[in-house]
Design an enzyme around this catalytic site. Structure first.
Site, PDB file in Angstrom:
ATOM      1  N   ALA A 268      27.866  32.387 -35.612  1.00 36.61           N
ATOM      2  CA  ALA A 268      28.232  33.024 -36.863  1.00 36.61           C
ATOM      3  C   ALA A 268      29.177  34.233 -36.496  1.00 36.61           C
ATOM      4  CB  ALA A 268      27.072  33.578 -37.555  1.00 36.61           C
ATOM      5  N   GLY A 269      29.653  34.547 -35.308  1.00 36.72           N
ATOM      6  CA  GLY A 269      30.270  35.753 -34.668  1.00 36.72           C
ATOM      7  C   GLY A 269      31.678  35.156 -34.776  1.00 36.72           C
TER       8      GLY A 269
ATOM      9  N   ARG B 261      28.270  45.984 -25.223  1.00 38.10           N
ATOM     10  CA  ARG B 261      28.003  47.182 -24.797  1.00 38.10           C
ATOM     11  C   ARG B 261      28.130  48.269 -26.128  1.00 38.10           C
ATOM     12  NH1 ARG B 261      28.207  50.057 -19.629  1.00 38.10           N
ATOM     13  NH2 ARG B 261      28.906  48.214 -18.511  1.00 38.10           N
TER      14      ARG B 261
ATOM     15  N   ARG C 240      24.744  50.221 -17.477  1.00 37.21           N
ATOM     16  CA  ARG C 240      24.914  49.005 -17.166  1.00 37.21           C
ATOM     17  C   ARG C 240      23.614  48.369 -16.952  1.00 37.21           C
ATOM     18  NH1 ARG C 240      28.023  47.613 -11.597  1.00 37.21           N
ATOM     19  NH2 ARG C 240      26.090  48.328 -10.916  1.00 37.21           N
TER      20      ARG C 240
ATOM     21  N   ASN D 210      20.789  41.546 -22.018  1.00 39.29           N
ATOM     22  CA  ASN D 210      21.452  40.127 -21.824  1.00 39.29           C
ATOM     23  C   ASN D 210      20.681  39.138 -21.172  1.00 39.29           C
ATOM     24  OD1 ASN D 210      24.210  39.755 -23.204  1.00 39.29           O
ATOM     25  ND2 ASN D 210      24.688  41.821 -22.340  1.00 39.29           N
TER      26      ASN D 210
ATOM     27  N   GLN E 290      17.746  31.153 -22.642  1.00 37.09           N
ATOM     28  CA  GLN E 290      18.698  30.241 -23.077  1.00 37.09           C
ATOM     29  C   GLN E 290      18.915  29.153 -21.843  1.00 37.09           C
ATOM     30  OE1 GLN E 290      22.154  31.576 -24.809  1.00 37.09           O
ATOM     31  NE2 GLN E 290      20.960  32.410 -26.700  1.00 37.09           N
TER      32      GLN E 290
ATOM     33  N   GLY F 151      30.175  34.880 -23.438  1.00 39.05           N
ATOM     34  CA  GLY F 151      29.501  36.170 -23.945  1.00 39.05           C
ATOM     35  C   GLY F 151      29.348  37.123 -22.592  1.00 39.05           C
TER      36      GLY F 151
ATOM     37  N   ASP G 284      41.946  35.110 -19.439  1.00 38.77           N
ATOM     38  CA  ASP G 284      42.825  35.775 -18.294  1.00 38.77           C
ATOM     39  C   ASP G 284      43.917  35.003 -17.841  1.00 38.77           C
ATOM     40  OD1 ASP G 284      40.707  38.038 -18.897  1.00 38.77           O
ATOM     41  OD2 ASP G 284      39.510  36.477 -17.700  1.00 38.77           O
TER      42      ASP G 284
ATOM     43  N   HIS H  60      35.383  38.470 -14.650  1.00 35.89           N
ATOM     44  CA  HIS H  60      36.104  38.564 -15.795  1.00 35.89           C
ATOM     45  C   HIS H  60      35.740  40.038 -16.494  1.00 35.89           C
ATOM     46  CE1 HIS H  60      37.368  38.405 -20.045  1.00 35.89           C
ATOM     47  NE2 HIS H  60      36.326  38.713 -20.350  1.00 35.89           N
TER      48      HIS H  60
HETATM   49  P1  NAI Z   1      30.424  38.877 -32.401  1.00 32.11           P
HETATM   50  O1  NAI Z   1      29.548  39.928 -32.361  1.00 32.11           O
HETATM   51  O2  NAI Z   1      31.390  38.867 -33.636  1.00 32.11           O
HETATM   52  O3  NAI Z   1      29.254  37.409 -32.436  1.00 32.11           O
HETATM   53  C1  NAI Z   1      28.435  37.303 -31.537  1.00 32.11           C
HETATM   54  C2  NAI Z   1      27.354  36.650 -32.289  1.00 32.11           C
HETATM   55  O4  NAI Z   1      26.177  36.466 -31.334  1.00 32.11           O
HETATM   56  C3  NAI Z   1      26.739  37.236 -33.425  1.00 32.11           C
HETATM   57  O5  NAI Z   1      26.599  36.567 -34.605  1.00 32.11           O
HETATM   58  C4  NAI Z   1      25.301  37.197 -33.095  1.00 32.11           C
HETATM   59  O6  NAI Z   1      24.318  37.371 -34.084  1.00 32.11           O
HETATM   60  C5  NAI Z   1      25.106  36.319 -31.872  1.00 32.11           C
HETATM   61  N1  NAI Z   1      23.983  36.383 -31.316  1.00 32.11           N
HETATM   62  C6  NAI Z   1      23.452  37.595 -30.524  1.00 32.11           C
HETATM   63  N2  NAI Z   1      22.385  37.353 -29.902  1.00 32.11           N
HETATM   64  C7  NAI Z   1      22.330  36.078 -29.804  1.00 32.11           C
HETATM   65  C8  NAI Z   1      21.104  35.262 -29.326  1.00 32.11           C
HETATM   66  N3  NAI Z   1      20.258  35.488 -28.752  1.00 32.11           N
HETATM   67  N4  NAI Z   1      21.479  33.913 -29.834  1.00 32.11           N
HETATM   68  C9  NAI Z   1      22.264  33.345 -30.706  1.00 32.11           C
HETATM   69  N5  NAI Z   1      23.336  34.246 -30.901  1.00 32.11           N
HETATM   70  C10 NAI Z   1      23.172  35.431 -30.646  1.00 32.11           C
HETATM   71  O7  NAI Z   1      31.274  38.730 -31.054  1.00 32.11           O
HETATM   72  P2  NAI Z   1      32.320  37.796 -30.673  1.00 32.11           P
HETATM   73  O8  NAI Z   1      33.630  38.432 -30.841  1.00 32.11           O
HETATM   74  O9  NAI Z   1      32.366  36.376 -31.134  1.00 32.11           O
HETATM   75  O10 NAI Z   1      32.268  37.772 -29.061  1.00 32.11           O
HETATM   76  C11 NAI Z   1      31.235  37.224 -28.589  1.00 32.11           C
HETATM   77  C12 NAI Z   1      30.924  37.539 -26.713  1.00 32.11           C
HETATM   78  O11 NAI Z   1      32.343  36.961 -26.235  1.00 32.11           O
HETATM   79  C13 NAI Z   1      31.017  38.934 -26.679  1.00 32.11           C
HETATM   80  O12 NAI Z   1      30.223  39.077 -25.660  1.00 32.11           O
HETATM   81  C14 NAI Z   1      32.469  39.318 -25.986  1.00 32.11           C
HETATM   82  O13 NAI Z   1      32.521  40.380 -25.190  1.00 32.11           O
HETATM   83  C15 NAI Z   1      32.720  37.949 -25.431  1.00 32.11           C
HETATM   84  N6  NAI Z   1      34.008  37.573 -25.004  1.00 32.11           N
HETATM   85  C16 NAI Z   1      34.539  37.143 -23.820  1.00 32.11           C
HETATM   86  C17 NAI Z   1      35.689  36.756 -23.572  1.00 32.11           C
HETATM   87  C18 NAI Z   1      35.936  35.931 -22.197  1.00 32.11           C
HETATM   88  O14 NAI Z   1      36.973  35.896 -21.859  1.00 32.11           O
HETATM   89  N7  NAI Z   1      34.921  35.602 -21.373  1.00 32.11           N
HETATM   90  C19 NAI Z   1      37.006  36.879 -24.189  1.00 32.11           C
HETATM   91  C20 NAI Z   1      36.400  37.526 -25.505  1.00 32.11           C
HETATM   92  C21 NAI Z   1      35.242  37.953 -25.701  1.00 32.11           C
END
Ligand code: NAI
Length: 328
Positions: free
Chosen positions: A13-14, A92, A98, A105, A112, A130, A159, A187
């Site tokens: 849902a994110g 964060r 940290r 996490n 999971q 994440g 990246d 990352h």
């Molecule tokens: P967001 O905050 O919009 O969505 C995250 C979703 O995860 C929320 O709906 C939340 O309810 C859900 N969530 C939290 N804990 C959970 C759990 N235990 N089980 C299932 N769902 C859970 O965040 P967004 O923008 O979708 O980003 C998600 C992640 O991706 C962040 O950690 C962000 O930093 C990371 N990210 C990584 C990138 C990469 O290149 N590796 C690039 C961009 C974002």
């Protein structure tokens, strides 16, 4: 018709989930011949929002989408899954240390990982999006001793794509003429985008650019800090581009890299290039037949060595920290 492949998306849902699910369902993840069954994992308060997204998925009438299940239970979410996209994480927040971040996490990725261990399909492939992605992947992997360790990967494809685009802009070359670019390490802001082995239309990219100052002072920081620049401009973090990169990562893993090219994936180190064994670090990798291998034998110059080492040092510290917390 072929049997559907189960794809699980956490944090469905994110904002990344919203950009990702429609492309999975329309066939961009596994190709136009593979039906998918989606499993959405969310925390309880976000289940209603996930239901809303599922309604929209229904409303697209995607021919390849054979079903959607929504749950807040990891065991159900990963039951029979072949592709696990771990997107949901604890961000964060201001003033968070940290250690606190890693611990929060751990509370997500350890259970999971265990659920994947106990319930996923034998061929499961895991991509952690994440953040902190590399170390979250390590935590999930440690909780899944029955799954081959190399199935746990983390995303540096965003990246990689950012670096491709910056290099194309600088040189005027179309992105599809650029090959063999590499993201090394974590990352995070310490990642190292390497163009010394890259080629533009068959010619060495670093020589074509011929501008080490641009490399050190513009290219590398622009790629490494792009996430922050997007937040600054958009008021929200990268979502569509992150979802696109997740699609690319899995699609390349499943379908293979082009002859003569490679991609960047954070994968468990086999000790190559001085990266301590087991660290989930970004490397140049080729893929074929659903598996990947780290490209061997590249010569690493001084400029690159310092930067790879710095990023790997950060990963080592993160591993020590999660070890200290009993998460691995
Ligand atoms: P967001 O905050 O919009 O969505 C995250 C979703 O995860 C929320 O709906 C939340 O309810 C859900 N969530 C939290 N804990 C959970 C759990 N235990 N089980 C299932 N769902 C859970 O965040 P967004 O923008 O979708 O980003 C998600 C992640 O991706 C962040 O950690 C962000 O930093 C990371 N990210 C990584 C990138 C990469 O290149 N590796 C690039 C961009 C974002």
């Amino acid at each position: 018709p072929r049997t559907p492949v189960t794809v699980t998306v956490t944090g469905a849902a994110g904002q990344i989930g919203y950009a990702l699910l429609f492309r999975i369902a329309s066939g961009h993840l596994l190709g136009p011949d593979t039906p998918v069954r989606l499993r959405l994992l969310e925390i309880t308060p976000a289940l209603a929002a996930a239901e809303g997204t599922a309604m929209e998925l229904d409303d697209c009438a995607f021919p390849l989408l054979s079903g959607i299940d929504i749950t807040d239970d990891a065991n159900t979410a990963f039951d029979g899954t072949s592709i696990a996209l771990l997107v949901g994480a604890r961000p964060r927040t201001k003033g968070m240390e940290r250690g606190d971040l890693l611990e929060a996490n751990g509370g997500i990725f350890k259970p999971q990982g265990k659920a994947i261990n106990d319930h996923a399909a034998d061929d499961v492939k895991v991509l952690v999006v994440g953040n902190p992605a590399n170390t979250n992947a390590l935590i999930a992997q440690a909780a899944a001793p029955d799954v081959p360790a190399e199935r746990f990967t983390a995303m540096t494809r965003l990246d990689h794509n950012r670096a491709l685009s910056q290099l194309a802009k600088k040189t005027g070359a179309p992105v599809d003429e650029i090959r063999r670019l590499t993201i090394w390490g974590n990352h995070s802001a310490t990642q190292y985008p390497d163009i010394f082995h890259a080629e533009i239309a068959g010619k060495n990219a670093a020589e074509t650019v011929g501008d080490e100052k641009w490399l050190a002072e513009e290219f590398i920081p622009t790629v490494a800090k792009r996430g922050a620049a997007i937040i600054e401009a958009r008021g929200a973090s990268s979502a569509a581009s992150a979802a696109n990169a997740a699609i690319d990562h899995v699609h390349t893993w499943v379908t293979g890299t082009a002859e003569g090219d490679w991609t960047s994936m954070a994968v468990p180190s086999d000790g190559s290039y001085g990266v301590p064994e087991g660290l989930i670090s970004s490397f140049p990798v080729t893929t074929a037949g659903g598996s990947y291998s780290i490209v061997q034998g590249l010569e690493i110059n001084e400029f690159s060595r310092t930067r790879i080492d710095a990023s790997v040092r950060e990963l080592t510290e993160e591993r020590e920290a999660v070890r200290g917390l009993g998460l691995i």
